[in-house]
Scaffold this active site. Sequence first.
Site, PDB file in Angstrom:
ATOM      1  N   SER A  21      -8.342   2.576   8.845  1.00  0.00           N
ATOM      2  CA  SER A  21      -8.711   3.209  10.126  1.00  0.00           C
ATOM      3  C   SER A  21      -9.861   2.504  10.846  1.00  0.00           C
ATOM      4  O   SER A  21      -9.857   2.416  12.073  1.00  0.00           O
ATOM      5  CB  SER A  21      -9.095   4.672   9.890  1.00  0.00           C
ATOM      6  OG  SER A  21      -8.040   5.361   9.283  1.00  0.00           O
ATOM      7  N   HIS A  78      -7.689  10.002   4.150  1.00  0.00           N
ATOM      8  CA  HIS A  78      -7.134   9.036   5.105  1.00  0.00           C
ATOM      9  C   HIS A  78      -7.364   9.460   6.557  1.00  0.00           C
ATOM     10  O   HIS A  78      -7.433  10.653   6.850  1.00  0.00           O
ATOM     11  CB  HIS A  78      -5.621   8.888   4.883  1.00  0.00           C
ATOM     12  CG  HIS A  78      -5.271   8.223   3.576  1.00  0.00           C
ATOM     13  ND1 HIS A  78      -4.549   8.828   2.599  1.00  0.00           N
ATOM     14  CD2 HIS A  78      -5.573   6.986   3.112  1.00  0.00           C
ATOM     15  CE1 HIS A  78      -4.399   8.002   1.579  1.00  0.00           C
ATOM     16  NE2 HIS A  78      -5.014   6.869   1.865  1.00  0.00           N
ATOM     17  N   SER A 125     -12.863   4.596   5.089  1.00  0.00           N
ATOM     18  CA  SER A 125     -13.389   4.152   6.391  1.00  0.00           C
ATOM     19  C   SER A 125     -14.602   4.976   6.817  1.00  0.00           C
ATOM     20  O   SER A 125     -14.677   6.177   6.552  1.00  0.00           O
ATOM     21  CB  SER A 125     -12.308   4.238   7.474  1.00  0.00           C
ATOM     22  OG  SER A 125     -11.462   3.109   7.410  1.00  0.00           O
ATOM     23  N   ASP A 144       0.848  -1.195   0.000  1.00  0.00           N
ATOM     24  CA  ASP A 144       0.000   0.000   0.000  1.00  0.00           C
ATOM     25  C   ASP A 144       0.889   1.252   0.000  1.00  0.00           C
ATOM     26  O   ASP A 144       1.850   1.327   0.772  1.00  0.00           O
ATOM     27  CB  ASP A 144      -0.880  -0.031   1.258  1.00  0.00           C
ATOM     28  CG  ASP A 144      -2.018   0.968   1.189  1.00  0.00           C
ATOM     29  OD1 ASP A 144      -2.438   1.319   0.072  1.00  0.00           O
ATOM     30  OD2 ASP A 144      -2.493   1.404   2.266  1.00  0.00           O
TER      31      ASP A 144
HETATM   32  P1  13P Z   1      -8.807   4.913   5.854  1.00  0.00           P
HETATM   33  O1  13P Z   1      -7.925   5.759   6.705  1.00  0.00           O
HETATM   34  O2  13P Z   1     -10.077   5.606   5.491  1.00  0.00           O
HETATM   35  O3  13P Z   1      -9.081   3.569   6.427  1.00  0.00           O
HETATM   36  O4  13P Z   1      -8.045   4.684   4.457  1.00  0.00           O
HETATM   37  C1  13P Z   1      -7.206   3.577   4.257  1.00  0.00           C
HETATM   38  C2  13P Z   1      -6.384   3.634   3.023  1.00  0.00           C
HETATM   39  O5  13P Z   1      -6.650   4.333   2.067  1.00  0.00           O
HETATM   40  C3  13P Z   1      -5.199   2.765   2.969  1.00  0.00           C
HETATM   41  O6  13P Z   1      -4.440   2.973   1.843  1.00  0.00           O
HETATM   42 ZN    ZN Z   2      -4.602   4.982   1.026  1.00  0.00          ZN
END
Ligand code: 13P
Ligand code: ZN
Length: 323
Positions: free
Chosen positions: A271, A189, A228, A93
């Site tokens: 998250s 994020h 999230s 990621d």
């Molecule tokens: P969140 O913080 O909304 O969970 O996003 C996760 C994400 O994009 C990981 O690459």
């Molecule tokens: Zn991300």
Amino acid sequence: MEKFKEFGFVNTKEMFKKAYNGKYAVPAFNFVCLEQMLAIVEACMETDSPFILQSSANVRKYIGSTMVQRMAQACVETMEQNGKKIPMALNLDHGMAFEECKSCVDSGFSSVMIDGSALPYKKNIELTSKVVEYAHKYDVSVEGELGVLSGVEDGVIHKESQYTDPALVEDFVKSTGVDSLAISIGTSHGVVKIKLKKGDPFPELRFDILGEIEKRLPYFPIVLHGASAIMPEYVDMINQYGGKIENAQGIPESQIIQATKTAVCKINIASDGYIAATAAVRKVLMENPAVIDPRKYLSAAREEMRSLYIRKIRDIFGSAGKA
Ligand code: 13P
Ligand code: ZN
């Protein structure tokens, strides 16, 4: 044979084709520890959902790259022992550098993301193309990104978001050869997606931009980061048991469901897993001050995350039964 195939992982090609045609999204869950990985695998086994297990570069440093690799292999073996044949991709990621991506390809990841979104357009193309050229030699899928998401991700902060410019997507995909594209349409994020005044509704994600992108890239898999929901029940539980999370605001799940019906084939969740785990651990420790066995609170975290992932797969992503 390519390393990742020996390990029993799949790349994202087939997964995304099915998700595109079936109008659902493949969950891409980030993990930072063993309990989270177990919760992800257990949820996907229970729901028969294909999935993408995601590690950031920082998690590879934290756990150790060899350990991440072996743990992911163990997931496939565990599923087999349970009589399950579920497609699982192992994805890097937000890879930021070529070497990081190369190291993942070499160690057996089946997919890598190269995030050149903060670079000037031409530099993004240059870096992404280099990763694609290397990864495709080994049949490893590559996710690129255009447009910038705001928020905090594994220590990396972007203050301002910048929506994806639909006029660039065709050129970007053609020039780089990426297999999927992460876009910015209003998600972000972390636990504070946006600062809203009390009572104000969450603004619509920019489905108009997504529609423009779909027109220009027919049948091309799109990725949604920062998706999230930041469920108030977890935020409340964390705050009730001694935590302090302010201005929490997630993406309404109705909008994520809407996204799954489009070209969006992969949705990233980090998250939500973190807050579920933290809420559970805080509760157990506050209510049982004499506990010293880590399994007592880590198992609560694992169970909370497992049920969260099951609900997401069944009610939000629509990927249950698609393995
Ligand atoms: P969140 O913080 O909304 O969970 O996003 C996760 C994400 O994009 C990981 O690459
Ligand atoms: Zn991300």
